[in-house]
Design an enzyme around this catalytic site. Structure first.
Site, short mmCIF file in Angstrom:
data_model
loop_
_atom_site.label_atom_id
_atom_site.label_comp_id
_atom_site.label_asym_id
_atom_site.label_seq_id
_atom_site.Cartn_x
_atom_site.Cartn_y
_atom_site.Cartn_z
N ARG A 242 5.45 0.68 -9.88
CA ARG A 242 4.66 0.41 -8.62
C ARG A 242 3.79 -0.94 -8.47
NH1 ARG A 242 1.76 5.50 -6.61
NH2 ARG A 242 1.24 4.24 -4.63
N CYS B 287 -10.00 5.64 -19.01
CA CYS B 287 -9.52 6.53 -19.82
C CYS B 287 -9.43 7.83 -18.99
CB CYS B 287 -10.23 6.65 -21.26
SG CYS B 287 -11.75 7.02 -21.22
N ASN C 146 -5.24 2.28 0.73
CA ASN C 146 -4.29 1.63 0.09
C ASN C 146 -4.69 1.21 -1.30
OD1 ASN C 146 -2.84 2.00 2.29
ND2 ASN C 146 -2.78 -0.17 3.21
N GLY D 189 -2.77 1.67 11.09
CA GLY D 189 -1.63 2.17 9.90
C GLY D 189 -2.05 3.31 9.11
N HIS E 284 -9.05 4.92 -2.46
CA HIS E 284 -8.32 5.78 -3.32
C HIS E 284 -8.23 4.71 -4.50
CE1 HIS E 284 -6.63 8.21 0.22
NE2 HIS E 284 -7.88 8.41 0.20
P1 OAD Z 1 0.87 7.80 5.90
O1 OAD Z 1 1.95 7.41 5.22
O2 OAD Z 1 0.28 8.92 5.96
O3 OAD Z 1 0.88 7.24 7.53
C1 OAD Z 1 1.18 5.81 7.73
C2 OAD Z 1 0.89 5.41 9.18
O4 OAD Z 1 1.53 4.01 9.48
C3 OAD Z 1 1.87 6.33 10.25
O5 OAD Z 1 1.07 6.98 11.29
C4 OAD Z 1 2.88 5.19 11.00
O6 OAD Z 1 3.07 5.50 12.23
C5 OAD Z 1 1.98 3.82 10.64
N1 OAD Z 1 2.90 2.84 10.47
C6 OAD Z 1 4.07 2.44 10.04
N2 OAD Z 1 4.52 1.38 10.17
C7 OAD Z 1 3.60 0.59 10.72
C8 OAD Z 1 3.16 -0.63 10.95
N3 OAD Z 1 4.07 -1.49 10.94
N4 OAD Z 1 1.98 -0.86 11.61
C9 OAD Z 1 0.83 0.05 11.82
N5 OAD Z 1 1.25 1.22 11.50
C10 OAD Z 1 2.42 1.52 10.89
O7 OAD Z 1 -0.44 6.79 5.37
P2 OAD Z 1 -1.86 6.89 5.07
O8 OAD Z 1 -2.54 7.54 6.47
O9 OAD Z 1 -2.32 5.69 4.64
O10 OAD Z 1 -3.48 9.17 -0.71
O11 OAD Z 1 -2.15 8.28 4.08
C11 OAD Z 1 -1.43 7.82 2.83
C12 OAD Z 1 -2.35 8.44 1.85
O12 OAD Z 1 -1.79 9.69 1.29
C13 OAD Z 1 -2.32 7.67 0.58
O13 OAD Z 1 -3.41 6.63 0.36
C14 OAD Z 1 -2.31 8.62 -0.69
C15 OAD Z 1 -1.20 9.56 0.29
O14 OAD Z 1 -1.27 10.92 -0.31
C16 OAD Z 1 -3.80 9.38 -2.05
O15 OAD Z 1 -3.35 8.76 -3.07
C17 OAD Z 1 -5.35 10.17 -2.25
#
Ligand code: OAD
Length: 258
Positions: free
Chosen positions: A74, A131, A106, A197, A123
Site C-alpha cells: 500500500r 514495535c 486517511n 469524502g 488513524h
Molecule cells: P469510506 O470508504 O467509508 O467512505 C468514503 C466516502 O467518500 C463515501 O461517502 C463516498 O461517497 C465518498 N466519496 C467517494 N468519492 C469521492 C470524491 N471523489 N469526493 C468526495 N467524496 C467521495 O471512508 P471513510 O469514511 O474515510 O479506518 O472511512 C474509512 C475508514 O474505515 C478508514 O479510515 C479505515 C476504515 O476502516 C481505520 O483504519 C480505523
C-alpha cells in the site's frame, strides 16, 4: 437542497469571515488520486485476504510478514499517486483562514505531501512505525521496502526485540489519545467545519460533524453521494472533492477580490 452553485456561494460566505475552520477528510478525499478504498485495495496478490484479517493486531502477531508485506504494498501504491487539485485547494484555503486544521481519517499522508501545515491523523500514518509490544518508535529509514508484491518480514525493535508494525489504528484499537483530544478541542471551537469524502460510518471520527454542529459551527459537506454526515450538514456540495474544493476556493477568492 441547494444547487451546487448556490451551495458553493453559501459555503464561501460561511468561510469568508471564519477564524477557525476544521476540514475533516476521509477515504473519498483520495479516491480521485487513484487510492483505492480499504476494501478495493485488495487486488492482485492480496485479493485472497479479508481486510479485517490484515488490519488487526491478532493478524499481525499470527503472521507478521503477511501483514507487513500488505502495508509495504500500500505504501508503494501511495507513493506513486499524484494528489489531485482538491488537495492543493486546501493548501490555498489556509491562506484565507487565520486558523485552519485538517483532521483526517486517511493514513496516506497526502495532505502533508502537498503542503498543508496543520494535519491531525486520527488513524495514524503508513509512513510511521513502532514495535508491536511496547510501541517504541522505529526509524523509517531502517524499514525494508520490497519492490514486489507479497510477504515481507518486519524488522525487530532494537530495544525490546518485538516486530515492527505500521503506526496505523487497527480494528479494535483506540485512537491515539493526544491527537484525539486535540481534534475534539479544535472541532468544538470551530466556526466552520468542512467534511469531505467520508461515509460517517467509522466511529469515533463520525461524531465530529455532529459535535461541530452542536457547538454552533456551520457544517459543509462535500461528497458526491448522501452519507451519514449529511444529517449534520447546513450546506451540502454534491460533487467530487477534486472539483468542488478548487471551485470553492475560487469562489472565496473572487468574493475577497471584489
Ligand atoms: P469510506 O470508504 O467509508 O467512505 C468514503 C466516502 O467518500 C463515501 O461517502 C463516498 O461517497 C465518498 N466519496 C467517494 N468519492 C469521492 C470524491 N471523489 N469526493 C468526495 N467524496 C467521495 O471512508 P471513510 O469514511 O474515510 O479506518 O472511512 C474509512 C475508514 O474505515 C478508514 O479510515 C479505515 C476504515 O476502516 C481505520 O483504519 C480505523
Amino acid at each position: 437542497m441547494l444547487k451546487t452553485i448556490d451551495a458553493l456561494h453559501a459555503s464561501a460566505d460561511a468561510l469568508r469571515y471564519a477564524d477557525r475552520v476544521v476540514v475533516a477528510t476521509g477515504a473519498g478525499m483520495s479516491s480521485e488520486s487513484g487510492i483505492p478504498t480499504f476494501r478495493d485495495a485488495l487486488t492482485g496478490f492480496w485479493a485472497r485476504y479479508d481486510p479485517e484479517d490484515l488490519a488487526t493486531e491478532a493478524a499481525f502477531r499470527r503472521n507478521p510478514a503477511r501483514v507487513f508485506g500488505w502495508y509495504a504494498w500500500r505504501r508503494r501504491l501511495i507513493r506513486q499517486v499524484v494528489p489531485h487539485p482538491g488537495y492543493h485547494a486546501l493548501v490555498q484555503l489556509e491562506r484565507h483562514i487565520p486558523e485552519l486544521a485538517i483532521v483526517t481519517q486517511n493514513v496516506d499522508g497526502l495532505h502533508r505531501r502537498v503542503g498543508s501545515t496543520r494535519v491531525l491523523e486520527l488513524h495514524g500514518s503508513l509512513e510511521r512505525f513502532s514495535c508491536v509490544d511496547a510501541r517504541h518508535p522505529f526509524p523509517h529509514a531502517l524499514v525494508p521496502e520490497p519492490t514486489g508484491d507479497g510477504e515481507c518480514e518486519p524488522p525487530r525493535c532494537p530495544r525490546c526485540g518485538s516486530p515492527v508494525r505500521p503506526d496505523v489504528v487497527w480494528f479494535g484499537e483506540l485512537l491515539p489519545e493526544r491527537v484525539m483530544t486535540e481534534a475534539w478541542d479544535l472541532v468544538a471551537a470551530s466556526g466552520v467545519m468542512l467534511v469531505v469524502g467520508t461515509s460517517g460510518l467509522v466511529q469515533p471520527a463520525a461524531q465530529l460533524p455532529f459535535i461541530a454542529r452542536d457547538a454552533g459551527a456551520t457544517v459543509i459537506e462535500v461528497n458526491p453521494d448522501p452519507s451519514a454526515v449529511s444529517a449534520a450538514a447546513h450546506v451540502t456540495c454534491r460533487g467530487p472533492a477534486g472539483v468542488v474544493l478548487p471551485a470553492l476556493v475560487a469562489t472565496l477568492a473572487e468574493g475577497i477580490e471584489r
